[in-house]
Design a protein around this motif. Structure first.
Motif, PDB file in Angstrom:
ATOM      1  N   GLY A 183       0.786  -1.219   0.000  1.00  0.00           N
ATOM      2  CA  GLY A 183       0.000   0.000   0.000  1.00  0.00           C
ATOM      3  C   GLY A 183       0.815   1.265   0.000  1.00  0.00           C
ATOM      4  O   GLY A 183       0.291   2.347  -0.302  1.00  0.00           O
ATOM      5  N   ASP A 184       2.104   1.186   0.354  1.00  0.00           N
ATOM      6  CA  ASP A 184       2.943   2.390   0.412  1.00  0.00           C
ATOM      7  C   ASP A 184       3.008   3.071  -0.950  1.00  0.00           C
ATOM      8  O   ASP A 184       3.010   2.422  -2.007  1.00  0.00           O
ATOM      9  N   ILE A 185       3.106   4.389  -0.924  1.00  0.00           N
ATOM     10  CA  ILE A 185       3.143   5.199  -2.140  1.00  0.00           C
ATOM     11  C   ILE A 185       4.593   5.413  -2.552  1.00  0.00           C
ATOM     12  O   ILE A 185       5.423   5.824  -1.736  1.00  0.00           O
ATOM     13  N   LEU A 186       4.899   5.139  -3.816  1.00  0.00           N
ATOM     14  CA  LEU A 186       6.242   5.307  -4.358  1.00  0.00           C
ATOM     15  C   LEU A 186       6.257   6.529  -5.273  1.00  0.00           C
ATOM     16  O   LEU A 186       5.568   6.549  -6.298  1.00  0.00           O
ATOM     17  N   ALA A 187       7.012   7.547  -4.906  1.00  0.00           N
ATOM     18  CA  ALA A 187       7.203   8.719  -5.750  1.00  0.00           C
ATOM     19  C   ALA A 187       8.527   8.539  -6.483  1.00  0.00           C
ATOM     20  O   ALA A 187       9.586   8.494  -5.861  1.00  0.00           O
ATOM     21  N   ALA A 188       8.460   8.400  -7.787  1.00  0.00           N
ATOM     22  CA  ALA A 188       9.645   8.046  -8.573  1.00  0.00           C
ATOM     23  C   ALA A 188      10.525   9.271  -8.802  1.00  0.00           C
ATOM     24  O   ALA A 188      10.213  10.134  -9.622  1.00  0.00           O
ATOM     25  N   GLU A 189      11.619   9.344  -8.071  1.00  0.00           N
ATOM     26  CA  GLU A 189      12.588  10.428  -8.257  1.00  0.00           C
ATOM     27  C   GLU A 189      13.501  10.131  -9.441  1.00  0.00           C
ATOM     28  O   GLU A 189      14.004  11.048 -10.097  1.00  0.00           O
ATOM     29  N   LEU A 190      13.721   8.876  -9.727  1.00  0.00           N
ATOM     30  CA  LEU A 190      14.554   8.435 -10.848  1.00  0.00           C
ATOM     31  C   LEU A 190      13.945   7.163 -11.414  1.00  0.00           C
ATOM     32  O   LEU A 190      13.543   6.276 -10.662  1.00  0.00           O
ATOM     33  N   VAL A 191      13.874   7.078 -12.746  1.00  0.00           N
ATOM     34  CA  VAL A 191      13.267   5.913 -13.405  1.00  0.00           C
ATOM     35  C   VAL A 191      14.191   5.445 -14.522  1.00  0.00           C
ATOM     36  O   VAL A 191      14.783   6.260 -15.239  1.00  0.00           O
ATOM     37  N   TRP A 192      14.337   4.135 -14.672  1.00  0.00           N
ATOM     38  CA  TRP A 192      15.109   3.593 -15.791  1.00  0.00           C
ATOM     39  C   TRP A 192      14.472   2.293 -16.263  1.00  0.00           C
ATOM     40  O   TRP A 192      13.668   1.683 -15.557  1.00  0.00           O
ATOM     41  N   SER A 211       2.955   4.754   4.328  1.00  0.00           N
ATOM     42  CA  SER A 211       4.014   5.756   4.163  1.00  0.00           C
ATOM     43  C   SER A 211       4.189   6.086   2.692  1.00  0.00           C
ATOM     44  O   SER A 211       3.744   5.349   1.811  1.00  0.00           O
ATOM     45  N   MET A 212       4.851   7.215   2.436  1.00  0.00           N
ATOM     46  CA  MET A 212       5.277   7.535   1.074  1.00  0.00           C
ATOM     47  C   MET A 212       6.805   7.526   1.027  1.00  0.00           C
ATOM     48  O   MET A 212       7.459   8.000   1.960  1.00  0.00           O
ATOM     49  N   HIS A 213       7.361   6.980  -0.066  1.00  0.00           N
ATOM     50  CA  HIS A 213       8.805   6.891  -0.239  1.00  0.00           C
ATOM     51  C   HIS A 213       9.189   7.575  -1.546  1.00  0.00           C
ATOM     52  O   HIS A 213       8.531   7.377  -2.575  1.00  0.00           O
TER      53      HIS A 213
END
Length: 396
Positions: free
Chosen positions: A233-242, A302-304
């Protein structure tokens, strides 16, 4: 009405098209035989309609190319120097070329027509070109999800007053409004991808950017988390994507291995800092979990903010995740669309919008994965997205 015809011949097809245009009292017609000449004209002139042949020469003295028309189409939508035509239509008389090029035309939301000397061809084109836009305009925010089921359904159930927008498009679009942090009403356009994966996500994104010119592009939905770093359920905020599958695949008769060569795309640093503040201060997460009406994991929501890998496959084994962790030790999640979205944004040509990828953990990409937490994860990512866009984005 100003019309540009890009075709390397003045044959029966062109004669028929020009005759049909003149029947509609359209006389400002330019005909060029090379894509370079067409490009030069569009640097200084705005055309209402461009009819673009596929089999054409790039310049005088060169051979006819089967992809020169598609290459010019890409320039129309990605080159800032070009004055983009109000309406573009691809035309070809060759079935094989039609099949080879239809995907790239659909990527930019442009019709590719298989021409068979229809007497009403121009009538149909002009009817579409002159049709009222049915509310199509520039929007403050565009939201894209992967499939309709689960992810887009969560968006439509977020409490906003969504209305379907009727357009001449194979995608379905919905609109709503919200009030931003400066108490200004802002508009949202939202759609979903017809299939999973980066290629489709990239095509849909490019179409949305060219059609609606949003200031902010958001992708919500579900992802796999890296076990031990995040919870269900945690929210993932993508700071970097590949793209974790990018590189060279080598091997022998008994095994194969990937020499990874990723080309990562990063989030705007100021937006990343804002999201880290939200994460560290645990803003919104407790109330988001409290408002959920179904079952939820026992862990704290949580959000990460961190690195997220994109790939073309659904993962359900420990080894694949371990290999991805070797590429980027700090990875927090894996999904299937974000890199395609960000690639389209980077290639849009005009000033690209800010982009926010928020996906929530529904499993850990291992053999024990199931669908139990997909609806909850879709809900948490959608809820956080609306908190961010309404309270933390300066649209002015």
């Amino acid at each position: 009405m100003k019309v540009l015809i890009v075709d390397d011949q003045y044959d029966q097809k062109i004669e028929e098209i020009i005759a049909q245009l003149k029947k509609q009292e359209i006389t400002d017609i330019h005909h060029v035989m090379y894509t370079r000449e067409a490009y030069q004209k569009m640097l200084s002139c705005e055309y209402d309609l461009v009819l673009l042949d596929l089999h054409i020469r790039e310049d005088i003295g060169e051979e006819i190319s089967t992809d020169a028309g598609s290459a010019l189409l890409e320039l129309i939508f990605t080159d800032d120097a070009v004055i983009r035509p109000k309406f573009t239509v691809g035309i070809t008389s060759h079935e094989e070329s039609y099949q080879e090029n239809i995907d790239i035309f659909q990527k930019f939301g442009v019709t590719l027509h298989l021409f068979n000397s229809e007497p009403n061809f121009i009538d149909n084109i002009l009817n579409i070109a002159n049709r009222p836009s049915s509310g199509v305009k520039e929007y403050d925010v565009a939201i894209i999800t992967a499939l309709r089921h689960i992810e887009f359904d969560a968006l439509l159930r977020n409490g906003s007053d969504w209305k379907e927008l009727l357009t001449d498009d194979c995608n379905k679009y919905y609109t709503t409004t919200f009030v931003d942090k400066q108490n200004v009403e802002r508009s949202i356009i939202a759609t979903f991808c017809p299939k999973m994966g980066m290629p489709v996500a990239s095509a849909v994104t490019m179409k949305v950017l060219n059609k609606f010119s949003p200031k902010l592009l958001v992708m919500t939905g579900i992802a796999a988390g890296v076990e031990g770093k995040v919870n269900l359920g945690d929210i993932l905020a993508a700071e970097l994507v590949w793209d974790w599958g990018s590189g060279k695949l080598e091997g022998n008769e008994s095994e194969s291995y990937l020499h990874a060569d990723p080309d990562p795309i990063k989030m705007n640093p100021s937006l990343a800092i804002e999201l880290r503040d939200i994460s560290e201060n645990r803003q919104y997460v407790d109330q988001i979990k409290y408002k959920w009406c179904g079952n939820s994991p026992d862990t704290q929501l949580s959000m990460h903010v961190g690195a997220v890998a994109s790939g073309s496959s659904v993962l359900a084994d420990y080894l694949s995740v371990d290999n991805i962790k070797k590429q980027k030790r700090s990875v927090i999640g894996v999904e299937m669309e974000a890199y395609g979205v960000l690639t389209a944004v980077s290639l849009v040509g005009k000033k690209p919008p800010e982009t926010l990828i928020l996906k929530s953990v529904c499993d850990f990409a291992n053999p024990h994965k199931n669908d139990d937490w997909q609806k909850y994860a879709a809900y948490t990512s959608t809820s956080m997205a609306f908190e961010v866009i309404s309270k933390h984005i300066d649209f002015s």
